[in-house]
Design a protein around this motif. Structure first.
Motif, PDB file in Angstrom:
ATOM      1  N   MET A   1     -10.306 -78.066  71.171  1.00  0.00           N
ATOM      2  CA  MET A   1     -11.273 -77.948  70.065  1.00  0.00           C
ATOM      3  C   MET A   1     -12.640 -77.578  70.624  1.00  0.00           C
ATOM      4  N   PRO A   2     -13.285 -76.541  70.092  1.00  0.00           N
ATOM      5  CA  PRO A   2     -14.610 -76.154  70.592  1.00  0.00           C
ATOM      6  C   PRO A   2     -15.673 -77.185  70.236  1.00  0.00           C
ATOM      7  N   LEU A   3     -16.731 -77.167  70.999  1.00  0.00           N
ATOM      8  CA  LEU A   3     -17.855 -78.049  70.698  1.00  0.00           C
ATOM      9  C   LEU A   3     -18.647 -77.507  69.515  1.00  0.00           C
ATOM     10  N   PHE A   4     -18.850 -76.192  69.479  1.00  0.00           N
ATOM     11  CA  PHE A   4     -19.663 -75.570  68.429  1.00  0.00           C
ATOM     12  C   PHE A   4     -18.842 -74.560  67.624  1.00  0.00           C
ATOM     13  N   SER A   5     -19.054 -74.562  66.317  1.00  0.00           N
ATOM     14  CA  SER A   5     -18.616 -73.471  65.454  1.00  0.00           C
ATOM     15  C   SER A   5     -19.872 -72.766  64.951  1.00  0.00           C
ATOM     16  N   ILE A   6     -19.978 -71.489  65.249  1.00  0.00           N
ATOM     17  CA  ILE A   6     -21.146 -70.701  64.857  1.00  0.00           C
ATOM     18  C   ILE A   6     -20.698 -69.772  63.734  1.00  0.00           C
ATOM     19  N   ILE A   7     -21.250 -69.964  62.548  1.00  0.00           N
ATOM     20  CA  ILE A   7     -20.818 -69.242  61.355  1.00  0.00           C
ATOM     21  C   ILE A   7     -21.837 -68.152  61.031  1.00  0.00           C
ATOM     22  N   ILE A   8     -21.356 -66.908  61.007  1.00  0.00           N
ATOM     23  CA  ILE A   8     -22.234 -65.761  60.759  1.00  0.00           C
ATOM     24  C   ILE A   8     -21.694 -64.964  59.573  1.00  0.00           C
ATOM     25  N   PRO A   9     -22.309 -65.087  58.393  1.00  0.00           N
ATOM     26  CA  PRO A   9     -21.937 -64.214  57.273  1.00  0.00           C
ATOM     27  C   PRO A   9     -22.424 -62.786  57.550  1.00  0.00           C
ATOM     28  N   VAL A  10     -21.630 -61.813  57.184  1.00  0.00           N
ATOM     29  CA  VAL A  10     -21.939 -60.424  57.495  1.00  0.00           C
ATOM     30  C   VAL A  10     -21.848 -59.595  56.213  1.00  0.00           C
ATOM     31  N   TYR A  11     -22.928 -58.882  55.910  1.00  0.00           N
ATOM     32  CA  TYR A  11     -22.892 -57.959  54.774  1.00  0.00           C
ATOM     33  C   TYR A  11     -23.860 -56.809  55.013  1.00  0.00           C
ATOM     34  N   ASN A  12     -23.324 -55.642  55.229  1.00  0.00           N
ATOM     35  CA  ASN A  12     -24.107 -54.408  55.339  1.00  0.00           C
ATOM     36  C   ASN A  12     -25.271 -54.524  56.323  1.00  0.00           C
ATOM     37  N   VAL A  13     -24.931 -54.910  57.546  1.00  0.00           N
ATOM     38  CA  VAL A  13     -25.950 -55.076  58.586  1.00  0.00           C
ATOM     39  C   VAL A  13     -25.555 -54.298  59.837  1.00  0.00           C
ATOM     40  N   GLN A  14     -25.024 -53.110  59.652  1.00  0.00           N
ATOM     41  CA  GLN A  14     -24.514 -52.359  60.791  1.00  0.00           C
ATOM     42  C   GLN A  14     -25.595 -52.080  61.841  1.00  0.00           C
ATOM     43  N   ASN A  15     -26.843 -52.053  61.427  1.00  0.00           N
ATOM     44  CA  ASN A  15     -27.918 -51.782  62.386  1.00  0.00           C
ATOM     45  C   ASN A  15     -28.365 -53.015  63.162  1.00  0.00           C
ATOM     46  N   TYR A  16     -27.907 -54.188  62.757  1.00  0.00           N
ATOM     47  CA  TYR A  16     -28.385 -55.428  63.366  1.00  0.00           C
ATOM     48  C   TYR A  16     -27.274 -56.291  63.955  1.00  0.00           C
ATOM     49  N   LEU A  17     -26.031 -56.030  63.569  1.00  0.00           N
ATOM     50  CA  LEU A  17     -24.939 -56.943  63.898  1.00  0.00           C
ATOM     51  C   LEU A  17     -24.709 -57.077  65.395  1.00  0.00           C
ATOM     52  N   SER A  18     -24.734 -55.977  66.118  1.00  0.00           N
ATOM     53  CA  SER A  18     -24.467 -56.045  67.559  1.00  0.00           C
ATOM     54  C   SER A  18     -25.469 -56.940  68.277  1.00  0.00           C
ATOM     55  N   ALA A  19     -26.735 -56.820  67.926  1.00  0.00           N
ATOM     56  CA  ALA A  19     -27.758 -57.651  68.569  1.00  0.00           C
ATOM     57  C   ALA A  19     -27.537 -59.120  68.239  1.00  0.00           C
ATOM     58  N   CYS A  20     -27.138 -59.398  67.001  1.00  0.00           N
ATOM     59  CA  CYS A  20     -26.874 -60.781  66.614  1.00  0.00           C
ATOM     60  C   CYS A  20     -25.730 -61.373  67.433  1.00  0.00           C
ATOM     61  N   VAL A  21     -24.611 -60.664  67.497  1.00  0.00           N
ATOM     62  CA  VAL A  21     -23.453 -61.166  68.238  1.00  0.00           C
ATOM     63  C   VAL A  21     -23.766 -61.274  69.728  1.00  0.00           C
ATOM     64  N   LYS A  22     -24.493 -60.309  70.240  1.00  0.00           N
ATOM     65  CA  LYS A  22     -24.879 -60.344  71.653  1.00  0.00           C
ATOM     66  C   LYS A  22     -25.659 -61.610  71.973  1.00  0.00           C
ATOM     67  N   SER A  23     -26.515 -62.042  71.059  1.00  0.00           N
ATOM     68  CA  SER A  23     -27.325 -63.241  71.303  1.00  0.00           C
ATOM     69  C   SER A  23     -26.461 -64.489  71.419  1.00  0.00           C
ATOM     70  N   VAL A  24     -25.271 -64.457  70.835  1.00  0.00           N
ATOM     71  CA  VAL A  24     -24.347 -65.592  70.932  1.00  0.00           C
ATOM     72  C   VAL A  24     -23.531 -65.519  72.216  1.00  0.00           C
ATOM     73  N   VAL A  25     -22.904 -64.373  72.459  1.00  0.00           N
ATOM     74  CA  VAL A  25     -21.977 -64.286  73.596  1.00  0.00           C
ATOM     75  C   VAL A  25     -22.707 -64.348  74.928  1.00  0.00           C
ATOM     76  N   GLU A  26     -23.999 -64.079  74.942  1.00  0.00           N
ATOM     77  CA  GLU A  26     -24.755 -64.154  76.190  1.00  0.00           C
ATOM     78  C   GLU A  26     -25.397 -65.513  76.416  1.00  0.00           C
ATOM     79  N   GLN A  27     -25.062 -66.492  75.594  1.00  0.00           N
ATOM     80  CA  GLN A  27     -25.546 -67.854  75.844  1.00  0.00           C
ATOM     81  C   GLN A  27     -24.959 -68.367  77.159  1.00  0.00           C
ATOM     82  N   PRO A  28     -25.782 -68.923  78.023  1.00  0.00           N
ATOM     83  CA  PRO A  28     -25.258 -69.430  79.302  1.00  0.00           C
ATOM     84  C   PRO A  28     -24.440 -70.703  79.105  1.00  0.00           C
ATOM     85  N   GLY A  29     -23.578 -70.986  80.079  1.00  0.00           N
ATOM     86  CA  GLY A  29     -22.791 -72.214  80.039  1.00  0.00           C
ATOM     87  C   GLY A  29     -21.352 -71.950  79.670  1.00  0.00           C
TER      88      GLY A  29
END
Length: 331
Positions: A1-29
Motif C-alpha cells: 500500500m502506498p503512503l501517498f495517493s496524489i489525485i490530479i483531475p485533468v480537463y483540457n490542460v494539454q499545455n500544462y499537464l506534462s509540467a504538473c506530472v513532472k513535478s510529482v515524478v521528480e520528487q526525491p525519495g
C-alpha cells in the motif's frame, strides 16, 4: 500500500499537464506514492497525454470518465485511492519540490493528526513565484472544540484550497465527506466546512505544497461567462450546508459560522455579477435568488461601507434591481 495517493483531475490542460506530472515524478525519495490522473472527458489531447505518461512513468494510473466537473473527478480519484494519505493537485499547477520528503518527516513526527495544512506560492505568467498576500500560517498544532475557532484558524492560514492539504484517507472515509458534484466552482470550501465538523485538531506546516498558476485565461476564475456556473455551485453548497443543519450534523453555532463563511464566498461574486451584459445578469439571477438565506450573513461584508450598501440594497430591493443599478457604475 502506498503512503501517498496524489489525485490530479485533468480537463483540457494539454499545455500544462506534462509540467504538473513532472513535478510529482521528480520528487526525491522512495516511490511510496501513487498518482491518479482522472481525465474528466477532455476534448483536447489531455486524455491521450495521460495514457502516454502512464505508459512511460511508474506510479501513474489513468481513469477516463465522462465530463462531470472538478468535484466529480476528485471523487472518482478518491474512490480509486489506496494510499494512507491523500494529496490533491490541479493539473495546471505543480507540486512544490521536496514536498513529499518534508511530509514523510511531519507525518512520522505527528502520528495523532489526521489533517495537515501547508502553504502555496503563486506561479505568475512570467514564471516567477510569489507568496499569497493576506494569509498568515502559524506553524504547529491547533486544537479546539469550537467550530468557529477551527474555521478561523483554517481560513487565516489556508483559505479554501485542498491542494494545500494532506489528509489521512481512513479519517476521510470514516467522516464520509466527499466533494459536491453539483458544486461546479470553488468546490473546496463546502468540502472544508463539512470535514471540519469531524476534526477538532489541525496541524499547520511551514511547508509549500503547491505552485498555483494564476491568470490562466478561460478558467472558471477568469471568464465572466462562467458567473452563472459559480452561483449554481454556491446554491448547491448552500443546500448541502442547510441539510447538515437540519439533520443535526452541524449544531446552531457551527451552522452560523458556516453561513458567514458561505456569505464571504457569495458577496464578492454577487458584486462581480453586476456586469453590463444583461444576459449574464439574467442567467445568474435564479441562483442568486436561491441564495437569499445568505443575504444577512458575512464577515468581510461588514468591513467595507460600499459592501454594506450593496448588502442593504440586495436585502431591500432584491438582486434584479441591485445588479442592474450597480452595473451602471461599470465602465
Amino acid at each position: 500500500m502506498p503512503l501517498f495517493s496524489i489525485i490530479i483531475p485533468v480537463y483540457n490542460v494539454q499545455n500544462y499537464l506534462s509540467a504538473c506530472v513532472k513535478s510529482v515524478v521528480e520528487q526525491p525519495g522512495p516511490r511510496d506514492w501513487e498518482c491518479i490522473l482522472v481525465d474528466d472527458g477532455s476534448t483536447d489531447q489531455s486524455g491521450a497525454m495521460c495514457d502516454a505518461l502512464a505508459a512511460e512513468l511508474p506510479g501513474l494510473q489513468v481513469i477516463h470518465r465522462e465530463n462531470g466537473g472538478l468535484a466529480a473527478a476528485r471523487n472518482t480519484g478518491l474512490k480509486a485511492a489506496t494510499g494512507d494519505w491523500l494529496l490533491f493537485l490541479d493539473s495546471d499547477d505543480a507540486m512544490a519540490p521536496g514536498l513529499l520528503a518534508q511530509l514523510r518527516g511531519a507525518l512520522a513526527a505527528h502520528p495523532d493528526c489526521d489533517w495537515f495544512i501547508g502553504k502555496h506560492l503563486e506561479w505568475q505568467p512570467d514564471g516567477t513565484l510569489t507568496p499569497h498576500d493576506g494569509l498568515h500560517l502559524v506553524p504547529g498544532p491547533f486544537a479546539s472544540s469550537d467550530y468557529a475557532a477551527r474555521l478561523k484558524a483554517l481560513y487565516t492560514a489556508g483559505h479554501w484550497s485542498v491542494w494545500k492539504y494532506c489528509i489521512r484517507r481512513s479519517f476521510l472515509e470514516q467522516a464520509r465527506v466527499r466533494f459536491l458534484p453539483d458544486c461546479v466552482w470553488a468546490e473546496d470550501w463546502p468540502f472544508d466546512l463539512e470535514l471540519l465538523l469531524h476534526c477538532d485538531r489541525l496541524y499547520f506546516l511551514d511547508t509549500v505544497f503547491t505552485h498555483y498558476r494564476v491568470g490562466r485565461q478561460g478558467s472558471l476564475l477568469t471568464d465572466a461567462k462562467n458567473l452563472p456556473k459559480r452561483f449554481r455551485g454556491l446554491a448547491a453548497a448552500q443546500r448541502r450546508l442547510a441539510r447538515l443543519s437540519a439533520n443535526g450534523t452541524a449544531d446552531a453555532a457551527a451552522y452560523a459560522a458556516m453561513q458567514d463563511a458561505a456569505a464571504d464566498v457569495f458577496w464578492p461574486q454577487a458584486r462581480t455579477a453586476a456586469v453590463r451584459d444583461a444576459a449574464i445578469r439574467k442567467a445568474c439571477l435564479p441562483y442568486i435568488e436561491q441564495l437569499r438565506p445568505l443575504y444577512p450573513h458575512g464577515t468581510e461584508v461588514r468591513t467595507r461601507r460600499d459592501w454594506r450598501l450593496f448588502q442593504w440594497m440586495m436585502q431591500t430591493f432584491g438582486p434584479r434591481f441591485t445588479l442592474w443599478a450597480a452595473s451602471l457604475q461599470r465602465k
